[in-house]
Design a protein around this motif. Structure first.
Motif, PDB file in Angstrom:
ATOM      1  N   SER A  37       4.445   2.596  -3.120  1.00 46.77           N
ATOM      2  CA  SER A  37       5.725   2.963  -3.747  1.00 46.77           C
ATOM      3  C   SER A  37       6.156   4.353  -3.305  1.00 46.77           C
ATOM      4  O   SER A  37       7.314   4.567  -2.925  1.00 46.77           O
ATOM      5  CB  SER A  37       5.610   2.909  -5.265  1.00 46.77           C
ATOM      6  N   ASN A  38       5.239   5.299  -3.346  1.00 51.59           N
ATOM      7  CA  ASN A  38       5.579   6.653  -2.914  1.00 51.59           C
ATOM      8  C   ASN A  38       5.853   6.722  -1.420  1.00 51.59           C
ATOM      9  O   ASN A  38       6.723   7.474  -0.977  1.00 51.59           O
ATOM     10  CB  ASN A  38       4.488   7.647  -3.321  1.00 51.59           C
ATOM     11  N   ALA A  39       5.142   5.933  -0.631  1.00 53.28           N
ATOM     12  CA  ALA A  39       5.393   5.908   0.809  1.00 53.28           C
ATOM     13  C   ALA A  39       6.796   5.383   1.104  1.00 53.28           C
ATOM     14  O   ALA A  39       7.516   5.941   1.945  1.00 53.28           O
ATOM     15  CB  ALA A  39       4.343   5.055   1.520  1.00 53.28           C
ATOM     16  N   SER A  40       7.217   4.325   0.410  1.00 49.39           N
ATOM     17  CA  SER A  40       8.573   3.801   0.646  1.00 49.39           C
ATOM     18  C   SER A  40       9.631   4.798   0.183  1.00 49.39           C
ATOM     19  O   SER A  40      10.655   4.973   0.850  1.00 49.39           O
ATOM     20  CB  SER A  40       8.768   2.432  -0.010  1.00 49.39           C
ATOM     21  N   GLY A  54      10.524  -0.790   2.973  1.00 47.65           N
ATOM     22  CA  GLY A  54       9.478  -1.218   2.053  1.00 47.65           C
ATOM     23  C   GLY A  54       8.393  -2.004   2.743  1.00 47.65           C
ATOM     24  O   GLY A  54       8.270  -1.996   3.975  1.00 47.65           O
ATOM     25  N   PHE A  55       7.632  -2.703   1.921  1.00 50.20           N
ATOM     26  CA  PHE A  55       6.436  -3.371   2.392  1.00 50.20           C
ATOM     27  C   PHE A  55       6.413  -4.836   1.987  1.00 50.20           C
ATOM     28  O   PHE A  55       6.888  -5.210   0.921  1.00 50.20           O
ATOM     29  CB  PHE A  55       5.191  -2.677   1.814  1.00 50.20           C
ATOM     30  N   TYR A  56       5.845  -5.629   2.871  1.00 54.91           N
ATOM     31  CA  TYR A  56       5.467  -6.995   2.570  1.00 54.91           C
ATOM     32  C   TYR A  56       3.954  -7.045   2.734  1.00 54.91           C
ATOM     33  O   TYR A  56       3.413  -6.536   3.722  1.00 54.91           O
ATOM     34  CB  TYR A  56       6.146  -7.996   3.520  1.00 54.91           C
ATOM     35  N   LEU A  57       3.269  -7.640   1.766  1.00 54.18           N
ATOM     36  CA  LEU A  57       1.816  -7.659   1.747  1.00 54.18           C
ATOM     37  C   LEU A  57       1.287  -9.074   1.895  1.00 54.18           C
ATOM     38  O   LEU A  57       1.904 -10.030   1.406  1.00 54.18           O
ATOM     39  CB  LEU A  57       1.311  -7.040   0.438  1.00 54.18           C
ATOM     40  N   MET A  58       0.147  -9.203   2.545  1.00 54.35           N
ATOM     41  CA  MET A  58      -0.458 -10.516   2.741  1.00 54.35           C
ATOM     42  C   MET A  58      -0.784 -11.130   1.383  1.00 54.35           C
ATOM     43  O   MET A  58      -1.298 -10.465   0.487  1.00 54.35           O
ATOM     44  CB  MET A  58      -1.736 -10.409   3.573  1.00 54.35           C
TER      45      MET A  58
END
Length: 160
Positions: A37-40, A54-58
């Motif tokens: 969250s902080n990275a995004s 943002g991120f998509y996670l496996m």
């Protein structure tokens, strides 16, 4: 139409500073979602002319699921090998797309997106997800952005 050379405004050395800032921000915190969250949020502040980061996670062995992000609501699940994110995860390589309309099988989560960069998150040989950044401008991302974001991800995976 703009090209990356028209407005390449992020010097390479700024990425080094960004990675150091990320490392300091995440130091001492072990929660994966808090750190993502902080990275995004940090990337959203760093970049201009983007509309999603943002991120998509496996989730299992053949699907990505939406993770922490900044931007409009997004696609929730992406099969491995589909779209830019799924292809990046399957091939374990960064994909820089100057025009998403030219990418075979592009998944249009936000109709305003015109270019995209996706960097895989690999920790100890395991694919854990991808970093995805979209822009409403064509040719927004450069090879310098790719190198800088790969450096950013190297720091990030140490904290997740």
């Amino acid at each position: 139409m703009f090209t990356a050379t028209d407005y390449s405004d992020i010097p390479k050395e700024k990425y080094g500073q960004l990675s150091k800032q990320l490392d300091a921000l995440l130091s001492g915190e072990s929660n994966r979602y808090a750190n993502l969250s902080n990275a995004s949020a940090l990337l959203n502040q760093f970049f201009d002319r983007i509309n999603w980061v943002g991120f998509y996670l496996m989730d299992g062995e053949d699907e990505l699921v939406l993770g922490p992000f900044q931007g409009l609501p997004a696609c929730i699940r992406i099969p491995l090998g589909k779209g830019v994110c799924g292809t990046s995860a399957k091939n374990r390589e960064t994909i820089l797309v100057p025009d998403v309309n030219q990418f075979p099988g592009h998944i249009a989560c936000d109709a305003a997106s015109r270019s995209e960069i996706v960097v895989p998150l690999i920790k100890d040989g395991e694919m854990i997800g991808v970093l995805d950044i979209d822009s409403p401008e064509y040719d927004r991302f450069t090879e310098d952005d790719q190198e800088g974001l790969e450096q950013f991800v190297e720091v990030l995976v140490k904290h997740i």
